[in-house]
Design a protein around this motif. Structure first.
Motif, mmCIF file in Angstrom:
data_model
loop_
_atom_site.group_PDB
_atom_site.id
_atom_site.type_symbol
_atom_site.label_atom_id
_atom_site.label_comp_id
_atom_site.label_asym_id
_atom_site.label_seq_id
_atom_site.Cartn_x
_atom_site.Cartn_y
_atom_site.Cartn_z
ATOM 1 N N GLN A 89 0.816 -1.201 0.000
ATOM 2 C CA GLN A 89 0.000 0.000 0.000
ATOM 3 C C GLN A 89 0.861 1.267 0.000
ATOM 4 O OE1 GLN A 89 -2.811 0.225 3.195
ATOM 5 N NE2 GLN A 89 -3.968 1.851 2.221
ATOM 6 N N ASP A 90 2.046 1.211 0.553
ATOM 7 C CA ASP A 90 2.922 2.384 0.566
ATOM 8 C C ASP A 90 3.350 2.788 -0.839
ATOM 9 O OD1 ASP A 90 2.768 2.508 3.313
ATOM 10 O OD2 ASP A 90 4.585 1.305 3.614
ATOM 11 N N ASP A 91 3.346 1.852 -1.782
ATOM 12 C CA ASP A 91 3.696 2.173 -3.162
ATOM 13 C C ASP A 91 2.641 3.038 -3.836
ATOM 14 O OD1 ASP A 91 6.003 0.720 -2.883
ATOM 15 O OD2 ASP A 91 5.176 -1.083 -3.836
ATOM 16 N N LEU A 92 1.416 3.032 -3.320
ATOM 17 C CA LEU A 92 0.341 3.820 -3.916
ATOM 18 C C LEU A 92 0.407 5.283 -3.515
ATOM 19 C CD1 LEU A 92 -2.684 1.401 -3.536
ATOM 20 C CD2 LEU A 92 -1.526 2.045 -5.633
ATOM 21 N N ILE A 93 1.087 5.600 -2.409
ATOM 22 C CA ILE A 93 1.167 6.978 -1.928
ATOM 23 C C ILE A 93 2.008 7.789 -2.914
ATOM 24 C CG2 ILE A 93 1.998 8.466 -0.070
ATOM 25 C CD1 ILE A 93 1.406 6.159 1.848
ATOM 26 N N GLY A 94 1.440 8.841 -3.409
ATOM 27 C CA GLY A 94 2.144 9.702 -4.342
ATOM 28 C C GLY A 94 2.181 9.179 -5.761
ATOM 29 N N LEU A 95 1.458 8.123 -6.047
ATOM 30 C CA LEU A 95 1.459 7.556 -7.391
ATOM 31 C C LEU A 95 0.845 8.530 -8.402
ATOM 32 C CD1 LEU A 95 2.200 5.007 -8.965
ATOM 33 C CD2 LEU A 95 -0.108 4.205 -8.573
ATOM 34 N N ASN A 96 -0.250 9.175 -8.004
ATOM 35 C CA ASN A 96 -0.881 10.161 -8.871
ATOM 36 C C ASN A 96 -0.292 11.526 -8.541
ATOM 37 O OD1 ASN A 96 -2.466 11.682 -10.488
ATOM 38 N ND2 ASN A 96 -4.387 11.295 -9.396
ATOM 39 N N ASN A 97 0.728 11.930 -9.234
ATOM 40 C CA ASN A 97 1.378 13.192 -8.937
ATOM 41 C C ASN A 97 0.702 14.385 -9.627
ATOM 42 O OD1 ASN A 97 2.125 12.732 -11.517
ATOM 43 N ND2 ASN A 97 4.314 12.655 -11.155
ATOM 44 N N LYS A 98 -0.433 14.169 -10.270
ATOM 45 C CA LYS A 98 -1.147 15.241 -10.963
ATOM 46 C C LYS A 98 -1.981 16.087 -10.006
ATOM 47 C CE LYS A 98 0.417 14.020 -14.868
ATOM 48 N NZ LYS A 98 1.597 14.690 -15.348
ATOM 49 N N GLY A 99 -2.215 15.606 -8.796
ATOM 50 C CA GLY A 99 -3.012 16.380 -7.859
ATOM 51 C C GLY A 99 -2.920 15.784 -6.465
ATOM 52 N N GLY A 100 -3.183 16.603 -5.485
ATOM 53 C CA GLY A 100 -3.178 16.120 -4.121
ATOM 54 C C GLY A 100 -1.784 16.119 -3.508
ATOM 55 N N LEU A 101 -1.691 15.565 -2.341
ATOM 56 C CA LEU A 101 -0.453 15.512 -1.587
ATOM 57 C C LEU A 101 0.468 14.450 -2.157
ATOM 58 C CD1 LEU A 101 1.202 16.347 0.913
ATOM 59 C CD2 LEU A 101 -0.030 14.598 2.178
ATOM 60 N N VAL A 102 1.689 14.825 -2.464
ATOM 61 C CA VAL A 102 2.687 13.886 -2.983
ATOM 62 C C VAL A 102 3.797 13.794 -1.952
ATOM 63 C CG1 VAL A 102 4.335 13.398 -4.809
ATOM 64 C CG2 VAL A 102 2.165 14.475 -5.359
ATOM 65 N N ARG A 103 4.088 12.603 -1.496
ATOM 66 C CA ARG A 103 5.148 12.408 -0.499
ATOM 67 C C ARG A 103 6.394 11.934 -1.161
ATOM 68 N NH1 ARG A 103 1.826 9.570 4.402
ATOM 69 N NH2 ARG A 103 0.241 11.127 4.472
#
Length: 68
Positions: free
Chosen positions: A54-68
């Motif tokens: 699940q940690d691989d999904l964080i920041g996967l969509n860098n087009k919007g929202g919070l990116v870590r």
């Protein structure tokens, strides 16, 4: 006759010969449980990837929202 490691039910000889040591019902339950942790995600300008962490999904969509 070979017996299931989980429930003690009979396992077909052909199934046992393929390396399965659980009956069909127990094998189905194990497969369903294993698939609960899978997620298929489209990568940007690429193909679909199988994500199991699940940690691989964080920041996967860098087009919007919070990116870590």
């Amino acid at each position: 006759m070979k017996f299931c490691m989980w429930c003690g039910d009979d396992v077909a000889q052909k199934r046992w010969a393929l390396g399965y040591q659980v009956c069909l019902c127990c094998g189905e339950k194990a497969a369903r449980n294993e698939r609960l942790s899978w997620c298929v995600a489209p990568m940007h300008k690429s193909n679909y990837m199988l994500i199991t962490n699940q940690d691989d999904l964080i920041g996967l969509n860098n087009k919007g929202g919070l990116v870590r």
